[in-house]
Structure formats: structure tokens, C-alpha cells
Design an enzyme around this catalytic site. Structure first.
Site, mmCIF file in Angstrom:
data_model
loop_
_atom_site.group_PDB
_atom_site.id
_atom_site.type_symbol
_atom_site.label_atom_id
_atom_site.label_comp_id
_atom_site.label_asym_id
_atom_site.label_seq_id
_atom_site.Cartn_x
_atom_site.Cartn_y
_atom_site.Cartn_z
ATOM 1 N N TYR A 139 0.954 -1.096 0.004
ATOM 2 C CA TYR A 139 0.221 0.063 -0.117
ATOM 3 C C TYR A 139 0.764 1.237 0.052
ATOM 4 C CZ TYR A 139 -3.510 3.246 1.761
ATOM 5 O OH TYR A 139 -4.557 4.335 1.891
ATOM 6 N N LYS A 143 1.189 4.191 -2.762
ATOM 7 C CA LYS A 143 1.206 5.702 -2.409
ATOM 8 C C LYS A 143 2.319 6.566 -2.834
ATOM 9 C CE LYS A 143 -3.201 5.489 -0.930
ATOM 10 N NZ LYS A 143 -4.214 6.025 -2.017
HETATM 11 P P1 NAD Z 1 -12.646 2.440 0.906
HETATM 12 O O1 NAD Z 1 -11.933 1.040 1.012
HETATM 13 O O2 NAD Z 1 -13.756 2.768 1.882
HETATM 14 O O3 NAD Z 1 -13.338 2.673 -0.387
HETATM 15 C C1 NAD Z 1 -12.359 2.396 -1.799
HETATM 16 C C2 NAD Z 1 -13.548 2.351 -2.661
HETATM 17 O O4 NAD Z 1 -13.002 1.941 -4.002
HETATM 18 C C3 NAD Z 1 -14.606 1.134 -2.425
HETATM 19 O O5 NAD Z 1 -15.744 1.562 -2.552
HETATM 20 C C4 NAD Z 1 -14.286 0.245 -3.358
HETATM 21 O O6 NAD Z 1 -15.284 -0.666 -4.089
HETATM 22 C C5 NAD Z 1 -13.877 0.795 -4.508
HETATM 23 N N1 NAD Z 1 -12.807 0.030 -5.413
HETATM 24 C C6 NAD Z 1 -11.843 -0.931 -5.246
HETATM 25 N N2 NAD Z 1 -11.294 -1.456 -6.107
HETATM 26 C C7 NAD Z 1 -11.764 -0.780 -7.380
HETATM 27 C C8 NAD Z 1 -11.670 -0.751 -8.833
HETATM 28 N N3 NAD Z 1 -10.930 -1.701 -9.139
HETATM 29 N N4 NAD Z 1 -12.637 0.201 -9.446
HETATM 30 C C9 NAD Z 1 -13.466 0.948 -9.074
HETATM 31 N N5 NAD Z 1 -13.490 0.979 -7.558
HETATM 32 C C10 NAD Z 1 -12.930 0.188 -6.855
HETATM 33 O O7 NAD Z 1 -11.608 3.487 1.151
HETATM 34 P P2 NAD Z 1 -11.456 4.992 1.623
HETATM 35 O O8 NAD Z 1 -10.940 4.950 3.113
HETATM 36 O O9 NAD Z 1 -12.741 5.769 1.165
HETATM 37 O O10 NAD Z 1 -10.165 5.601 1.064
HETATM 38 C C11 NAD Z 1 -10.300 6.378 -0.472
HETATM 39 C C12 NAD Z 1 -8.903 6.760 -0.645
HETATM 40 O O11 NAD Z 1 -8.139 7.475 0.333
HETATM 41 C C13 NAD Z 1 -7.998 5.693 -0.970
HETATM 42 O O12 NAD Z 1 -7.080 5.991 -2.166
HETATM 43 C C14 NAD Z 1 -7.041 5.656 0.254
HETATM 44 O O13 NAD Z 1 -5.806 4.975 0.129
HETATM 45 C C15 NAD Z 1 -7.013 6.965 0.571
HETATM 46 N N6 NAD Z 1 -6.803 7.245 1.988
HETATM 47 C C16 NAD Z 1 -7.741 6.788 3.074
HETATM 48 C C17 NAD Z 1 -7.697 6.840 4.292
HETATM 49 C C18 NAD Z 1 -8.723 6.236 5.478
HETATM 50 O O14 NAD Z 1 -8.323 6.519 6.683
HETATM 51 N N7 NAD Z 1 -9.774 5.991 4.866
HETATM 52 C C19 NAD Z 1 -6.203 7.349 4.770
HETATM 53 C C20 NAD Z 1 -5.448 7.741 3.890
HETATM 54 C C21 NAD Z 1 -5.763 7.612 2.496
HETATM 55 C C1 AKB Z 2 -5.184 2.490 6.364
HETATM 56 O O1 AKB Z 2 -5.087 2.202 7.502
HETATM 57 O O2 AKB Z 2 -4.920 1.548 5.440
HETATM 58 C C2 AKB Z 2 -5.800 3.842 5.922
HETATM 59 C C3 AKB Z 2 -4.541 4.634 5.707
HETATM 60 C C4 AKB Z 2 -3.805 5.541 7.047
HETATM 61 O O3 AKB Z 2 -4.121 5.058 4.530
HETATM 62 N N1 AKB Z 2 -6.564 4.379 7.130
#
Ligand code: NAD
Ligand code: AKB
Length: 312
Positions: A139, A143
Site C-alpha cells: 500500500y 502511495k
Molecule cells: P474504501 O476502501 O472505503 O473505499 C474504496 C472504494 O474503492 C470502495 O468503495 C471500493 O469498492 C472501490 N474500489 C476498489 N477497487 C476498485 C476498482 N478496481 N474500481 C473501482 N472502484 C474500486 O477506502 P477509503 O477509505 O474511502 O479511501 C479512499 C482513498 O483514500 C484511497 O485511495 C485510500 O488509500 C485513501 N486514504 C484513506 C484513508 C482512510 O483512513 N480512510 C487514509 C489515507 C488515505
Molecule cells: C489505512 O489504515 O490503510 C488507511 C490509511 C492511513 O491510509 N486508513
């Protein structure tokens, strides 16, 4: 931003971001897409879209005159560690597909990076904006590669690609999708339903965190900020609070005194958390586009408990 596309719109961030964007820019102007169905509070256009399907992205962008893309589709840290090849495929091929479509259709692009873009050799406290990045998870590798690709598309092709390094995000609308920081959401549901939580991280695991309303504001504020003020443009450190499971449990106990926590450590997620910073320096985001969080730990806990209770 007039016509907006959101990928991964059914996920933890996407479901709330889509609703906020629809409120601000008109539901008919915000096109939600995901592999799975949408659960957005505010109805609007939705396409079933796999971000690995470049022609399908291009077609949606073209027929709807999209000018801004929020690219959220990805596999998160714990799932990515279990399926590294699939994580590389979705996270990297999905990103290059949206960068290419942004280049050919002159779209601005938002890409969320993460504290995972750092590794054990990065200074863990007061983590600088510009520092060593040697992540040890698939991951994190996706990133940091994504951050570099966004910079490349800006310098080489002028694509207005902007982004944030989010910490763990806490929210009450949609459950998190398989990350290492998910404990900080799960704990609220356990506190309300059973008054006890078994945490998969050690009591003293300190990580940066943020409440979802701040995360949504940060994304929209960055994308609407004055481009001439952005020295970094992409991969801004942003944080709102930094705590351990023990400290979060103590804050919940102020509202639910009988709540208890125990620790059944999951070695995979503990190793991931141990490789991440404990508290980032986000002064570049504050200086360049005015980043400021509204929710600290006590305010977030109070709001989360109220919101989770209202869903029960
Ligand atoms: P999540 O897992 O809740 O949502 C991701 C979505 O992407 C899901 O609805 C899934 O169905 C969809 N998905 C997966 N594979 C796919 C594909 N091939 N085509 C289309 N859709 C697809 O994740 P999130 O927490 O909403 O995170 C969104 C973004 O933010 C990600 O890039 C994640 O790395 C980043 N991020 C999230 C956090 C966090 O704490 N939530 C922190 C840092 C970064
Ligand atoms: C994870 O734990 O993978 C996410 C992030 C910090 O990117 N919530």
C-alpha cells in the site's frame, strides 16, 4: 469545479465526499462511480466503473464534460498486504488511467496519499513534509509511487494533480474498507453495542488521525485553492490529532464509564502501524493553502458517539 467525477465513491471517504460535493455543486454535476453500488445520501448520477478500465473512464469523462476528478478507488493497507499483486494493479493502473484521462481531457485531479507513504526510516515525530520515504508495505509503495506519478504528470504535461497525505480517517456514515487505522472507527460501535472492545493494535501505538468532516474540507479546499500559492501542490501532510488506542479508550470512558478495552494484537496490522509516523508536521499545508482542522480528540469522540448512537 463544474462537472465532477468521483471514483471509489461508495467507500468511506467517497460516500461523504459525494454528498458534500452534490450539496455544493448540484447533484446533477457530481458523477459517482465505483465497482459496488452507491449509498450516497443525496441521489445523483452513478456509473458502475472499474478504474482499471481506461476506455470506460475516458467515455464517462467525455460524455459528461468532466473537468475535475477525485480519484479514491484503491485497496487499503491491510487488504493490500493480503493481496499485493491486486493492490498494485488497482492502485497503480487505476491512477495512471485517471492521470491519462486528465491529460487528454484537461481535468484537475485529486489523489489521496497516506501516512503509509512513509516508512520506518522516516522521522516518526514531527515528520517533515519533505523527508525520506522508504515504505515497506505494498500500500505504501503504491502511495509513494502515486505521489511521484502525480508530480510527473504536472511537470511533464501540466496536469493539475493535487493531493494530501491523509492520516487514519474516522467517520460514522460508511465503515472503513480494510485499513490499519480501522480500530479507531470499530471501537465506537463496540463501545455503544457491547461496552467492550478488543483492539488489534497495541495500547501504545500512536498514529495521526482525522475526523471525516475535516478530511472532506481538506480535499475540497485544496482543489479550490489558488494554484499560484502552491509550492508543493501534491502530497501535503495533513493531520488533526495523534493518539494511541489507550488514549482513545480513555476519552470514550469520559462518556461511557463502564467501557473497557483489551488487546489481541494482529501481527500484520501491528507491523504496518509500527512502520508509520506517529505525528506529522503539516505546516506546508497550513502555509500554502490555509489548512486547519476543526475537530480535536474530545470534539471528535463526542460527535462520533452521538452519530453512532443515532444509527442504533
Ligand atoms: P474504501 O476502501 O472505503 O473505499 C474504496 C472504494 O474503492 C470502495 O468503495 C471500493 O469498492 C472501490 N474500489 C476498489 N477497487 C476498485 C476498482 N478496481 N474500481 C473501482 N472502484 C474500486 O477506502 P477509503 O477509505 O474511502 O479511501 C479512499 C482513498 O483514500 C484511497 O485511495 C485510500 O488509500 C485513501 N486514504 C484513506 C484513508 C482512510 O483512513 N480512510 C487514509 C489515507 C488515505
Ligand atoms: C489505512 O489504515 O490503510 C488507511 C490509511 C492511513 O491510509 N486508513
Amino acid at each position: 469545479m463544474r462537472k465532477i467525477l468521483v471514483t471509489g465513491a461508495s467507500g468511506q471517504i467517497g460516500s461523504e465526499l459525494t454528498t458534500t460535493l452534490r450539496n455544493r455543486y448540484g447533484a446533477e454535476n457530481v458523477f459517482a462511480t465505483d465497482k459496488k453500488p452507491a449509498l450516497n445520501e443525496l441521489p445523483g448520477p452513478f456509473y458502475c466503473l472499474d478504474v482499471r478500465d481506461a476506455p470506460a473512464i475516458s467515455q464517462i469523462v467525455e460524455i459528461n464534460n468532466i473537468d475535475t476528478i477525485f480519484h479514491l478507488a484503491a485497496l487499503l493497507s491491510a487488504v493490500a498486504e493480503q493481496k499485493p499483486q491486486q493492490a498494485w494493479d488497482v492502485n497503480m493502473n487505476g491512477l495512471i488511467n485517471v492521470l491519462e484521462v486528465s491529460r487528454t481531457h484537461q481535468c484537475a485531479l485529486f489523489f489521496p496519499s497516506s501516512i503509509a507513504a512513509f516508512g520506518a526510516e522516516t522521522p516518526a515525530m514531527d515528520t517533515p513534509q519533505d523527508t525520506i520515504q522508504r515504505p515497506t508495505t505494498m500500500y505504501g509503495i503504491s502511495k509513494v509511487s502515486g505521489e511521484l506519478l502525480c508530480d510527473y504528470y504536472y511537470r511533464r504535461f501540466g496536469v493539475d494533480a493535487r493531493g494530501l497525505r491523509y492520516p487514519g480517517l474516522i467517520s460514522s456514515k460508511t465503515l472503513p474498507g480494510g485499513g490499519t487505522t480501522d480500530y479507531a472507527v470499530d471501537i465506537f460501535y463496540a463501545a455503544i453495542t457491547s461496552r467492550h472492545y478488543d483492539c488489534f493494535l497495541r495500547a501504545d501505538t500512536q498514529l495521526d488521525m482525522m475526523y471525516m468532516p475535516d478530511a472532506i474540507d481538506a480535499a475540497i479546499n485544496l482543489m479550490t485553492s489558488d494554484s499560484t500559492q502552491l509550492k508543493h501542490r501534491n502530497a501535503f501532510n495533513v493531520t488533526a490529532m495523534s493518539f494511541t488506542p489507550q488514549q482513545l479508550a480513555a476519552e470514550i470512558q469520559k462518556h461511557i464509564p463502564e467501557f473497557t478495552i483489551a488487546y489481541s494484537v494482529d501481527p500484520l496490522r501491528q507491523a504496518i502501524a509500527d512502520s508509520w509516523p506517529r505525528h506529522m508536521n503539516d505546516s506546508a499545508a497550513r502555509t500554502e493553502w490555509g489548512w486547519q482542522a476543526r475537530f480535536d480528540l474530545p470534539a471528535m469522540v463526542k460527535d462520533m458517539l452521538e452519530n453512532v448512537r443515532s444509527t442504533k
